[in-house]
Design a protein around this motif. Structure first.
Motif, PDB file in Angstrom:
ATOM      1  N   LYS A  50       0.900  -1.145  -0.158  1.00  8.28           N
ATOM      2  CA  LYS A  50      -0.016  -0.058   0.155  1.00  8.28           C
ATOM      3  C   LYS A  50       0.981   1.287  -0.185  1.00  8.28           C
ATOM      4  N   LEU A  51       2.119   1.275   0.709  1.00  9.19           N
ATOM      5  CA  LEU A  51       3.028   2.134   0.671  1.00  9.19           C
ATOM      6  C   LEU A  51       3.820   2.388  -0.523  1.00  9.19           C
ATOM      7  N   SER A  52       4.237   1.211  -1.008  1.00 12.53           N
ATOM      8  CA  SER A  52       5.224   1.203  -2.377  1.00 12.53           C
ATOM      9  C   SER A  52       4.725   0.292  -3.382  1.00 12.53           C
ATOM     10  N   PRO A  53       3.673   0.450  -3.955  1.00  7.52           N
ATOM     11  CA  PRO A  53       3.030  -0.644  -4.867  1.00  7.52           C
ATOM     12  C   PRO A  53       3.833  -1.039  -5.978  1.00  7.52           C
ATOM     13  N   GLU A  54       4.916  -0.257  -6.266  1.00 11.81           N
ATOM     14  CA  GLU A  54       5.512  -0.509  -7.383  1.00 11.81           C
ATOM     15  C   GLU A  54       7.016  -0.869  -7.084  1.00 11.81           C
ATOM     16  N   SER A  55       7.043  -1.458  -5.707  1.00 13.76           N
ATOM     17  CA  SER A  55       8.390  -1.998  -5.285  1.00 13.76           C
ATOM     18  C   SER A  55       8.503  -3.488  -5.722  1.00 13.76           C
ATOM     19  N   PRO A  56       9.652  -3.678  -6.554  1.00 10.58           N
ATOM     20  CA  PRO A  56      10.114  -5.387  -6.786  1.00 10.58           C
ATOM     21  C   PRO A  56      10.036  -6.067  -5.740  1.00 10.58           C
ATOM     22  N   GLU A  57      10.824  -5.502  -4.598  1.00  8.46           N
ATOM     23  CA  GLU A  57      11.080  -6.467  -3.644  1.00  8.46           C
ATOM     24  C   GLU A  57       9.688  -6.945  -2.606  1.00  8.46           C
ATOM     25  N   THR A  58       8.997  -5.834  -2.546  1.00  9.93           N
ATOM     26  CA  THR A  58       7.567  -5.948  -2.138  1.00  9.93           C
ATOM     27  C   THR A  58       6.653  -6.680  -2.686  1.00  9.93           C
ATOM     28  N   LEU A  59       6.650  -6.667  -4.293  1.00  8.61           N
ATOM     29  CA  LEU A  59       5.770  -7.517  -4.824  1.00  8.61           C
ATOM     30  C   LEU A  59       6.221  -8.832  -4.857  1.00  8.61           C
TER      31      LEU A  59
END
Length: 201
Positions: free
Chosen positions: A15-24
């Motif tokens: 929700k904070l970083s929708p474009e973060s590869p690591e989070t995805l």
């Protein structure tokens, strides 16, 4: 559990970083682990668009599609992954699983042989994945991993026990008994052997 807690953290981070590869990537792996396969695919799809060079992402997409019974997309992503990373033992082993699903045992054997040549421990990795899936109640998926692990390394006889447990959980009692009997050919004395006899009786 730990998997659910990890998923909660990744969903909050998305929700904070929708474009973060690591989070995805983390969200995709966690969703897959909890059985939210469609959610995992959504995360991996976004990851491919953002960072297509992510190692094994095509294999993870393929694994998720196969879990849904979508062999067409499963094969497409395995082909994509093997073209860019032909030396991935995991991807080669998944292609072997797909070929077994489609009844192509000889073709599957070639992929499993390739996977073993790349990483002699790949059979144990598939076994560990199977036991994790079984522990999460995802027994249909676990069956494919137990089967692959045996194809990769027939000496990993604990896979027979795992197959028995998963077949029993799915109500396929005759298949379960068959696998427990296979297991008892290798082990007569352990606690698992006692449990196998109890399941048979």
């Amino acid at each position: 559990g730990k998997v659910e807690e990890a998923l909660k953290q990744y969903e909050t981070a998305l929700k904070l970083s929708p474009e973060s590869p690591e989070t995805l990537l983390g969200a995709g792996r966690s969703r897959n682990a909890t059985g939210d396969v469609k959610g995992a695919i959504a995360a991996y799809d976004r990851l491919v668009r953002l960072k297509p060079d992510t190692p094994n992402v095509g294999a993870w997409l393929a694994e998720s599609y196969l879990a849904l019974g979508d062999r067409k997309n499963g094969r497409a992503w395995l082909d994509w992954e093997l073209k860019r990373a032909p030396n991935s033992a995991w991807t080669n082993s998944l292609m072997g699983t797909l070929e077994i699903m489609e009844g192509k045992q000889q073709v599957a054997a070639k992929h499993f042989a390739r996977a073993n040549a790349l990483d002699p421990n790949i059979g144990n990795q598939r076994y560990q994945n199977a036991t994790f899936l079984a522990s999460r109640g995802q027994h249909t998926r676990a069956l494919w991993d137990f089967t692959a692990a045996l194809q990769l390394n027939p000496r990993l006889f604990h896979n027979y026990y795992g197959l028995g447990v998963s077949y029993a959980a799915l109500g396929e009692n005759l298949n379960a008994i068959r696998q427990f009997n296979f297991y008892l050919q290798f082990d007569q004395k352990s606690e698992w052997a006692t449990k196998a006899r109890q399941e048979i009786n």
